[in-house]
Design a protein around this motif. Structure first.
Motif, PDB file in Angstrom:
ATOM      1  N   TYR A   1      31.269  99.757  35.014  1.00 52.81           N
ATOM      2  CA  TYR A   1      31.037  98.321  35.208  1.00 52.81           C
ATOM      3  C   TYR A   1      30.169  97.757  34.092  1.00 52.81           C
TER       4      TYR A   1
ATOM      5  N   TRP B   1      31.589  94.676  31.822  1.00 48.80           N
ATOM      6  CA  TRP B   1      31.223  93.289  32.094  1.00 48.80           C
ATOM      7  C   TRP B   1      29.779  92.936  31.765  1.00 48.80           C
ATOM      8  N   MET B   2      28.985  93.859  31.307  1.00 48.76           N
ATOM      9  CA  MET B   2      27.596  93.546  30.977  1.00 48.76           C
ATOM     10  C   MET B   2      27.395  93.594  29.463  1.00 48.76           C
TER      11      MET B   2
ATOM     12  N   ARG C   1      29.569  84.692  40.608  1.00 51.14           N
ATOM     13  CA  ARG C   1      28.262  84.368  40.020  1.00 51.14           C
ATOM     14  C   ARG C   1      27.852  82.938  40.361  1.00 51.14           C
TER      15      ARG C   1
ATOM     16  N   GLU D   1      24.147  90.933  39.803  1.00 51.79           N
ATOM     17  CA  GLU D   1      24.965  92.035  39.293  1.00 51.79           C
ATOM     18  C   GLU D   1      25.184  93.113  40.353  1.00 51.79           C
TER      19      GLU D   1
ATOM     20  N   PHE E   1      28.749  93.934  41.913  1.00 55.44           N
ATOM     21  CA  PHE E   1      29.321  95.281  41.788  1.00 55.44           C
ATOM     22  C   PHE E   1      29.749  95.837  43.142  1.00 55.44           C
TER      23      PHE E   1
END
Length: 302
Positions: free
Chosen positions: A121, A125-126, A201, A207, A211
């Motif tokens: 993850y 996406w980070m 979001r 986060e 997740f």
């Protein structure tokens, strides 16, 4: 008038040709499908023959096994007995090794799935410095063979005092299972629509909640496939356990290998032990078969 009749004959001829072609096509399709089914059934029977032979051998006495092949049971079913499994349960080396196998396989699988999902993850996406370069390092670790790391990791584990322990075996499996886990889950998570994550979001999801509530449910098939792969690899491993495990923490594969004698095999223990060792991974695979197929086919059809 003749032109109309000629056109009619041509249309009828074309229709008859089309009908013949469609009939021929249907016959060929049915014939081909039947041949394919027969071939697949024969291939499945051929593939299952060793398993059936092992099962029948585990249900025969040592004398019968030494006297004839397992196929003799088909004509003499009176040879079948469960005495070998009774002796297997009385063999402490085998029963303790089954417990050790579970103690090694379950933590190694859970840790790889959890850490691989978190890292996948993050890579998908980070945003963080050097993300792409770190992912290239992970991809590069996929090509490192296990045999190359046996000696240096053994020395490292000896220095920190975890050589020939269950923890050492678990850590080795986790270390070599993580690159594939991160690579697989990162690519799967990257296919999740960005709009879905942005909507979450906007609703105030952080986060961690993003997740656990969005990514993990959508990644269920891929996570199940990874868990099955990791479970089967750790359960059936003998090389790593043979080097990093001692006699008290040896899994079932090492325990069965130690039953092989110099001038003969302890077949009344080897046959039922090998079948039990094979049966548990099969149960796990068929229990999660649907998730496994979904995870393997994920992304193949849009």
């Amino acid at each position: 008038m003749s032109t109309v009749s000629g056109t009619g004959r041509a249309g009828a001829s074309a229709a008859s040709v089309k009908a013949k072609q469609s009939l021929a096509t249907r016959i060929a399709a049915r014939t081909g499908g039947g041949v394919m089914r027969v071939f697949l059934v024969l291939a499945a029977l051929f593939w299952l023959m060793p398993t059936v032979g092992l099962l029948l051998s585990s249900l025969r006495s040592p004398g019968d096994i030494a006297a004839s092949g397992w196929w003799e049971v088909l004509t003499a079913p009176a040879q079948l007995t469960t005495e070998n499994y009774a002796r297997l349960l009385e063999n402490e080396a085998i029963t303790d090794s089954l417990v050790s196998t579970v103690l090694i396989t379950v933590p190694a699988t859970v840790l790889v799935v959890v850490i691989g999902a978190l890292a996948g993850y993050a890579f998908a996406w980070m945003e963080f410095p050097g993300r792409d370069w770190w992912f290239m390092v992970v991809v590069g670790l996929l090509v490192v063979p296990v045999q190359v790391a046996l000696v240096p990791v053994s020395e490292l584990f000896g220095l920190i005092g975890i050589f020939e322990t269950t923890i050492g075996v678990i850590l080795f499996h986790v270390a070599f299972g993580l690159p594939f886990a991160i690579f697989l889950l990162r690519n799967f998570f990257a296919e999740i629509p960005r709009e879905l994550l942005e909507a979450a979001r906007l609703d105030g999801a952080g986060e961690i909640r993003l997740f656990t509530r969005v990514v993990m449910p959508l990644g269920g098939p891929a996570i199940a496939s990874l868990g099955i792969f990791q479970f089967l690899w750790v359960w059936n491993d003998m090389l790593v356990a043979l080097i990093f495990a001692d006699s008290e923490s040896a899994p079932i594969t090492v325990a069965l290998q130690r039953q092989v004698r110099q001038f003969g095999n302890n077949i009344d223990v080897l046959a039922p032990g090998a079948f039990v060792s094979m049966l548990i991974p099969l149960v796990v695979f068929f229990a999660f078969q649907r998730q496994f197929v979904s995870g393997v086919m994920a992304g193949a059809v849009k």
